[in-house]
Design a protein around this motif. Structure first.
Motif, PDB file in Angstrom:
ATOM      1  N   SER A  37     -28.567  -4.711  -9.029  1.00 39.40           N
ATOM      2  CA  SER A  37     -29.794  -4.629  -9.804  1.00 39.40           C
ATOM      3  C   SER A  37     -30.119  -5.988 -10.417  1.00 39.40           C
ATOM      4  O   SER A  37     -29.237  -6.792 -10.723  1.00 39.40           O
ATOM      5  N   THR A  38     -31.413  -6.208 -10.542  1.00 40.09           N
ATOM      6  CA  THR A  38     -31.929  -7.498 -10.988  1.00 40.09           C
ATOM      7  C   THR A  38     -31.816  -7.598 -12.496  1.00 40.09           C
ATOM      8  O   THR A  38     -32.116  -6.659 -13.214  1.00 40.09           O
ATOM      9  N   ILE A  39     -31.371  -8.756 -12.959  1.00 43.61           N
ATOM     10  CA  ILE A  39     -31.312  -9.000 -14.396  1.00 43.61           C
ATOM     11  C   ILE A  39     -32.465  -9.931 -14.741  1.00 43.61           C
ATOM     12  O   ILE A  39     -32.560 -11.019 -14.156  1.00 43.61           O
ATOM     13  N   GLY A  40     -33.329  -9.482 -15.638  1.00 38.65           N
ATOM     14  CA  GLY A  40     -34.489 -10.304 -15.996  1.00 38.65           C
ATOM     15  C   GLY A  40     -35.469 -10.352 -14.844  1.00 38.65           C
ATOM     16  O   GLY A  40     -36.246  -9.430 -14.651  1.00 38.65           O
ATOM     17  N   ALA A  41     -35.407 -11.414 -14.056  1.00 39.74           N
ATOM     18  CA  ALA A  41     -36.268 -11.529 -12.879  1.00 39.74           C
ATOM     19  C   ALA A  41     -35.660 -12.557 -11.937  1.00 39.74           C
ATOM     20  O   ALA A  41     -34.848 -13.379 -12.350  1.00 39.74           O
ATOM     21  N   PHE A  57     -46.305 -17.792  -0.808  1.00 43.61           N
ATOM     22  CA  PHE A  57     -46.089 -16.828  -1.894  1.00 43.61           C
ATOM     23  C   PHE A  57     -44.984 -17.324  -2.813  1.00 43.61           C
ATOM     24  O   PHE A  57     -43.895 -17.687  -2.343  1.00 43.61           O
ATOM     25  N   GLU A  58     -45.271 -17.331  -4.099  1.00 44.86           N
ATOM     26  CA  GLU A  58     -44.265 -17.597  -5.126  1.00 44.86           C
ATOM     27  C   GLU A  58     -43.995 -16.252  -5.784  1.00 44.86           C
ATOM     28  O   GLU A  58     -44.816 -15.720  -6.526  1.00 44.86           O
ATOM     29  N   ILE A  59     -42.857 -15.672  -5.426  1.00 45.59           N
ATOM     30  CA  ILE A  59     -42.599 -14.256  -5.703  1.00 45.59           C
ATOM     31  C   ILE A  59     -41.687 -14.078  -6.910  1.00 45.59           C
ATOM     32  O   ILE A  59     -40.577 -14.618  -6.942  1.00 45.59           O
ATOM     33  N   TRP A  60     -42.158 -13.302  -7.886  1.00 44.47           N
ATOM     34  CA  TRP A  60     -41.326 -12.922  -9.026  1.00 44.47           C
ATOM     35  C   TRP A  60     -40.929 -11.467  -8.878  1.00 44.47           C
ATOM     36  O   TRP A  60     -41.774 -10.577  -8.915  1.00 44.47           O
ATOM     37  N   ASP A  61     -39.641 -11.255  -8.695  1.00 37.95           N
ATOM     38  CA  ASP A  61     -39.063  -9.915  -8.532  1.00 37.95           C
ATOM     39  C   ASP A  61     -38.519  -9.510  -9.905  1.00 37.95           C
ATOM     40  O   ASP A  61     -37.515 -10.058 -10.353  1.00 37.95           O
ATOM     41  N   THR A  62     -39.185  -8.567 -10.571  1.00 45.88           N
ATOM     42  CA  THR A  62     -38.792  -8.217 -11.943  1.00 45.88           C
ATOM     43  C   THR A  62     -37.739  -7.109 -11.958  1.00 45.88           C
ATOM     44  O   THR A  62     -37.481  -6.463 -10.948  1.00 45.88           O
ATOM     45  N   ALA A  63     -37.167  -6.887 -13.153  1.00 44.64           N
ATOM     46  CA  ALA A  63     -36.022  -5.981 -13.266  1.00 44.64           C
ATOM     47  C   ALA A  63     -36.413  -4.502 -13.272  1.00 44.64           C
ATOM     48  O   ALA A  63     -35.705  -3.674 -12.732  1.00 44.64           O
ATOM     49  N   GLY A  64     -37.526  -4.189 -13.930  1.00 44.81           N
ATOM     50  CA  GLY A  64     -37.976  -2.798 -13.949  1.00 44.81           C
ATOM     51  C   GLY A  64     -37.462  -1.947 -15.088  1.00 44.81           C
ATOM     52  O   GLY A  64     -38.069  -0.929 -15.408  1.00 44.81           O
ATOM     53  N   GLN A  65     -36.358  -2.326 -15.703  1.00 40.79           N
ATOM     54  CA  GLN A  65     -35.869  -1.489 -16.799  1.00 40.79           C
ATOM     55  C   GLN A  65     -36.773  -1.622 -18.024  1.00 40.79           C
ATOM     56  O   GLN A  65     -37.331  -2.671 -18.283  1.00 40.79           O
ATOM     57  N   GLU A  66     -36.827  -0.520 -18.768  1.00 46.59           N
ATOM     58  CA  GLU A  66     -37.656  -0.481 -19.969  1.00 46.59           C
ATOM     59  C   GLU A  66     -37.270  -1.595 -20.945  1.00 46.59           C
ATOM     60  O   GLU A  66     -38.128  -2.192 -21.578  1.00 46.59           O
ATOM     61  N   LEU A  71     -40.905  -8.596 -21.252  1.00 47.67           N
ATOM     62  CA  LEU A  71     -40.924  -9.839 -20.471  1.00 47.67           C
ATOM     63  C   LEU A  71     -41.970  -9.798 -19.349  1.00 47.67           C
ATOM     64  O   LEU A  71     -42.361 -10.842 -18.830  1.00 47.67           O
ATOM     65  N   ALA A  72     -42.397  -8.593 -18.993  1.00 49.15           N
ATOM     66  CA  ALA A  72     -43.238  -8.438 -17.796  1.00 49.15           C
ATOM     67  C   ALA A  72     -44.500  -9.305 -17.822  1.00 49.15           C
ATOM     68  O   ALA A  72     -44.835  -9.926 -16.805  1.00 49.15           O
ATOM     69  N   PRO A  73     -45.209  -9.382 -18.962  1.00 49.84           N
ATOM     70  CA  PRO A  73     -46.438 -10.194 -18.970  1.00 49.84           C
ATOM     71  C   PRO A  73     -46.211 -11.648 -18.556  1.00 49.84           C
ATOM     72  O   PRO A  73     -47.091 -12.264 -17.948  1.00 49.84           O
ATOM     73  N   MET A  74     -45.029 -12.188 -18.831  1.00 51.49           N
ATOM     74  CA  MET A  74     -44.726 -13.562 -18.392  1.00 51.49           C
ATOM     75  C   MET A  74     -44.837 -13.691 -16.886  1.00 51.49           C
ATOM     76  O   MET A  74     -45.152 -14.746 -16.368  1.00 51.49           O
ATOM     77  N   TYR A  75     -44.507 -12.610 -16.190  1.00 51.91           N
ATOM     78  CA  TYR A  75     -44.498 -12.652 -14.723  1.00 51.91           C
ATOM     79  C   TYR A  75     -45.844 -12.259 -14.136  1.00 51.91           C
ATOM     80  O   TYR A  75     -46.243 -12.800 -13.112  1.00 51.91           O
ATOM     81  N   VAL A 101     -49.878   0.152 -13.086  1.00 53.06           N
ATOM     82  CA  VAL A 101     -51.253  -0.111 -12.646  1.00 53.06           C
ATOM     83  C   VAL A 101     -52.179  -0.166 -13.861  1.00 53.06           C
ATOM     84  O   VAL A 101     -52.985  -1.087 -14.000  1.00 53.06           O
ATOM     85  N   GLN A 102     -52.017   0.815 -14.762  1.00 50.56           N
ATOM     86  CA  GLN A 102     -52.836   0.840 -15.992  1.00 50.56           C
ATOM     87  C   GLN A 102     -52.662  -0.436 -16.795  1.00 50.56           C
ATOM     88  O   GLN A 102     -53.628  -1.007 -17.295  1.00 50.56           O
ATOM     89  N   GLU A 103     -51.404  -0.863 -16.935  1.00 51.97           N
ATOM     90  CA  GLU A 103     -51.137  -2.069 -17.719  1.00 51.97           C
ATOM     91  C   GLU A 103     -51.787  -3.292 -17.068  1.00 51.97           C
ATOM     92  O   GLU A 103     -52.401  -4.116 -17.760  1.00 51.97           O
ATOM     93  N   LEU A 104     -51.696  -3.390 -15.763  1.00 54.24           N
ATOM     94  CA  LEU A 104     -52.315  -4.534 -15.065  1.00 54.24           C
ATOM     95  C   LEU A 104     -53.829  -4.489 -15.179  1.00 54.24           C
ATOM     96  O   LEU A 104     -54.479  -5.526 -15.318  1.00 54.24           O
ATOM     97  N   GLN A 105     -54.401  -3.279 -15.123  1.00 54.62           N
ATOM     98  CA  GLN A 105     -55.860  -3.162 -15.249  1.00 54.62           C
ATOM     99  C   GLN A 105     -56.316  -3.620 -16.627  1.00 54.62           C
ATOM    100  O   GLN A 105     -57.384  -4.203 -16.771  1.00 54.62           O
ATOM    101  N   LYS A 106     -55.491  -3.374 -17.646  1.00 58.92           N
ATOM    102  CA  LYS A 106     -55.850  -3.764 -19.019  1.00 58.92           C
ATOM    103  C   LYS A 106     -55.550  -5.227 -19.298  1.00 58.92           C
ATOM    104  O   LYS A 106     -56.338  -5.920 -19.926  1.00 58.92           O
ATOM    105  N   GLN A 107     -54.370  -5.683 -18.866  1.00 64.90           N
ATOM    106  CA  GLN A 107     -53.871  -6.991 -19.312  1.00 64.90           C
ATOM    107  C   GLN A 107     -53.807  -8.044 -18.221  1.00 64.90           C
ATOM    108  O   GLN A 107     -53.555  -9.208 -18.525  1.00 64.90           O
TER     109      GLN A 107
END
Ligand code: GDP
Ligand code: MG
Length: 170
Positions: A37-41, A57-66, A71-75, A101-107
Motif C-alpha cells: 500500500s502507498t504511503i502518502g503518494a 504524464f506526470e502521475i501522482w498515485d495517492t494513498a487513498g486512506q482517510e 493531503l489530496a488537494p496538493m495532488y 468526484v464531488q470533491e473534484l467538481q467543487k475544488q
C-alpha cells in the motif's frame, strides 16, 4: 516542440481499489498480487504518442486512506486529469469514488479531464457494482467511464490514451 504536452494526472480512490496497480501496469507493464500500500503518494512519469502529439504524464498515485485525505488537494490542484478508481467487487469503493468526484467538481480545476475506472474487472464472479450503474453515473457527471483490470491489462493503456486525446491543446 509545440506538439509536446506535459500533463499532471492524479489517481484518487479507496485504498485497495487498485490505483498503484493500474500505474504499475501502465508504466512498467507489470502486476503484483501483493502490491504494497502507498504511503502518502508516489510519483511516476510516462510518455504516450497520440496522433501527432506526445503527452508526458506526470502521475501522482495517492494513498487513498482517510488519514491522508487532507493531503489530496496538493495532488489534484493544478492537475489536468484525474482517474477516480473503484473496485467492481466493492460497493463501498464505488460510494467513495462518488465522493472524490464531488470533491473534484467543487475544488478541482474546472477544465480537468476526469475518468472513472471500475477496476478488477477480471473478478466478474464477485462483482457488486453493475457496470450500468457506473456508466449512468459517469454520464450524468461528464466523466469518461471504463472498466479496467490491472491484472489482465484490460483497458489500462486505453484509459490513459483516451485522457491524452481529451486534454486541451495549447
Ligand atoms: P491501491 O491501494 O488503490 O493503490 O490498490 P493496490 O494497487 O495496492 O491494489 C490492492 C490489491 O488489489 C493488491 O493486492 C493488488 O494485487 C490487487 N489488484 C489491483 N488491481 C487488480 C485487478 O485489476 N484485479 C485483481 N484481481 N486484483 C487487483
Ligand atoms: Mg496504492
Amino acid at each position: 516542440g509545440h506538439n509536446n504536452l506535459n500533463a499532471k494526472l492524479v489517481l484518487l480512490g479507496d485504498m485497495g481499489a487498485g490505483k498503484s496497480s493500474l500505474v504499475l501496469r501502465f508504466v512498467k507493464g507489470q502486476f503484483l498480487e501483493f502490491q504494497e500500500s502507498t504511503i502518502g503518494a508516489a510519483f511516476f512519469s510516462q510518455t504516450l504518442a497520440v496522433n501527432d502529439a506526445t503527452v508526458k504524464f506526470e502521475i501522482w498515485d495517492t494513498a487513498g486512506q482517510e488519514r491522508y485525505h487532507s493531503l489530496a488537494p496538493m495532488y489534484y490542484r493544478g492537475a489536468a486529469a484525474a482517474i477516480i478508481v473503484y473496485d467492481i467487487t466493492s460497493a463501498e469503493s464505488f460510494a467513495r469514488a462518488k465522493k472524490w468526484v464531488q470533491e473534484l467538481q467543487k475544488q478541482g480545476n474546472p477544465n480537468m479531464v476526469m475518468a472513472l475506472a471500475g477496476n478488477k474487472a477480471d473478478l466478474e464472479e464477485r462483482r457488486c457494482v453493475p457496470a450500468e450503474d457506473a456508466r449512468a453515473y459517469a454520464e450524468e457527471n461528464g466523466l469518461f467511464f471504463v472498466e479496467t483490470s490491472a491484472k489482465t491489462a484490460q483497458n489500462v493503456n486505453e484509459i490513459f490514451y483516451e485522457i491524452a486525446k481529451k486534454l486541451p491543446r495549447a
